[in-house]
Design a protein around this motif. Structure first.
Motif, PDB file in Angstrom:
ATOM      1  N   TRP A  94       0.858  -1.183   0.000  1.00  0.00           N
ATOM      2  CA  TRP A  94       0.000   0.000   0.000  1.00  0.00           C
ATOM      3  C   TRP A  94       0.891   1.229   0.000  1.00  0.00           C
ATOM      4  N   ALA A  95       0.729   2.060  -1.013  1.00  0.00           N
ATOM      5  CA  ALA A  95       1.565   3.254  -1.151  1.00  0.00           C
ATOM      6  C   ALA A  95       0.812   4.311  -1.950  1.00  0.00           C
ATOM      7  N   ALA A  96       1.228   5.551  -1.768  1.00  0.00           N
ATOM      8  CA  ALA A  96       0.592   6.662  -2.478  1.00  0.00           C
ATOM      9  C   ALA A  96       1.057   6.745  -3.925  1.00  0.00           C
ATOM     10  N   ASN A  97       2.272   6.261  -4.217  1.00  0.00           N
ATOM     11  CA  ASN A  97       2.800   6.349  -5.572  1.00  0.00           C
ATOM     12  C   ASN A  97       3.861   5.270  -5.782  1.00  0.00           C
ATOM     13  N   TYR A  98       4.368   5.168  -7.018  1.00  0.00           N
ATOM     14  CA  TYR A  98       5.352   4.137  -7.343  1.00  0.00           C
ATOM     15  C   TYR A  98       6.654   4.302  -6.562  1.00  0.00           C
ATOM     16  N   ASP A  99       7.089   5.540  -6.340  1.00  0.00           N
ATOM     17  CA  ASP A  99       8.330   5.751  -5.594  1.00  0.00           C
ATOM     18  C   ASP A  99       8.215   5.228  -4.167  1.00  0.00           C
ATOM     19  N   GLU A 100       7.085   5.507  -3.522  1.00  0.00           N
ATOM     20  CA  GLU A 100       6.867   5.018  -2.161  1.00  0.00           C
ATOM     21  C   GLU A 100       6.784   3.491  -2.147  1.00  0.00           C
ATOM     22  N   ALA A 101       6.109   2.905  -3.134  1.00  0.00           N
ATOM     23  CA  ALA A 101       6.014   1.441  -3.225  1.00  0.00           C
ATOM     24  C   ALA A 101       7.395   0.832  -3.417  1.00  0.00           C
ATOM     25  N   ASP A 102       8.204   1.452  -4.249  1.00  0.00           N
ATOM     26  CA  ASP A 102       9.560   0.967  -4.486  1.00  0.00           C
ATOM     27  C   ASP A 102      10.385   1.032  -3.205  1.00  0.00           C
ATOM     28  N   ALA A 103      10.246   2.120  -2.448  1.00  0.00           N
ATOM     29  CA  ALA A 103      10.978   2.273  -1.188  1.00  0.00           C
ATOM     30  C   ALA A 103      10.566   1.208  -0.177  1.00  0.00           C
ATOM     31  N   LYS A 104       9.327   0.758  -0.246  1.00  0.00           N
ATOM     32  CA  LYS A 104       8.827  -0.276   0.664  1.00  0.00           C
ATOM     33  C   LYS A 104       9.105  -1.680   0.131  1.00  0.00           C
ATOM     34  N   GLY A 105       9.808  -1.781  -0.975  1.00  0.00           N
ATOM     35  CA  GLY A 105      10.140  -3.093  -1.527  1.00  0.00           C
ATOM     36  C   GLY A 105       9.080  -3.652  -2.439  1.00  0.00           C
ATOM     37  N   GLY A 106       8.196  -2.815  -2.952  1.00  0.00           N
ATOM     38  CA  GLY A 106       7.066  -3.299  -3.731  1.00  0.00           C
ATOM     39  C   GLY A 106       7.297  -3.460  -5.211  1.00  0.00           C
ATOM     40  N   ILE A 107       8.277  -2.784  -5.783  1.00  0.00           N
ATOM     41  CA  ILE A 107       8.511  -2.903  -7.209  1.00  0.00           C
ATOM     42  C   ILE A 107       9.743  -3.767  -7.431  1.00  0.00           C
TER      43      ILE A 107
END
Length: 191
Positions: free
Chosen positions: A16-29
């Protein structure tokens, strides 16, 4: 589903993230191969036992294959552990809910929960989803996985590393999870 690039579960893995950068920082991408070699596995558990691993190397798991390859494993090892004092529960996957599969359940597991009395998609009540799959995936030595053959070898080794205490604790928490889920009015539980 396990692939040589890691665990694949598009239905349950979410960031769960507001944008792709935040998702990437959380290990999502993650960058992965377009068509990695993969296998599907089936595993059964209870508080005292973990089943032999059933590995599907190729093709779709439909009801005929499920009845032929999985259910005899359940029957053999379930009878060995519990005799007739057992209950067998599945989720809403099509191979599990097919009429011929349901007939097989009734013939071999008279105390089973049928498809009309189990939530069709409830990872919060499925022991494997809320506890075991994560422990299992972490027990795999991913550095040794370079091909489908080494993936299968690691899958077989990892199942032996799941501690009995984890099985017992995950089964023991089921009833309290059921009450928590009822109190959440069907919303997902936070661990």
């Amino acid at each position: 589903m396990f692939a040589i690039v890691g665990v694949y579960n598009s239905q349950n893995d979410r960031i769960w993230a507001a944008n792709y950068d935040e998702a990437d920082a959380k290990g999502g991408i993650k960058q992965i191969q377009e068509f990695p070699q993969k296998v599907m596995v089936w595993l059964g558990i209870c508080s005292k036992w973990i089943s032999p691993l059933v590995i599907f190397e190729g093709g779709t798991v439909y009801h005929v294959r499920y009845i032929k390859e999985v259910l005899p494993v359940v029957l053999k090892f379930g009878n060995g552990i519990f005799g007739n004092d057992r209950m067998f529960q599945q989720d809403g996957a099509k191979p599990h809910t097919h009429k011929k599969t349901q007939d097989w359940y009734r013939d071999h597991f008279p105390g089973s929960i049928d498809k009309d009395h189990w939530p069709p998609n409830s990872p919060d009540l499925n022991l494997l989803h809320y506890c075991i799959w994560d422990k299992y995936a972490r027990a795999i030595n991913w550095d040794l996985v370079t091909s489908k053959k080494t993936l299968i070898n690691q899958l077989e080794c990892a199942v032996k590393k799941i501690p009995e205490q984890i099985l017992f604790e995950s089964c023991s928490s089921w009833t309290s999870r059921l009450y928590r889920l009822k109190g959440s009015h069907g919303n997902y539980l936070n661990k």
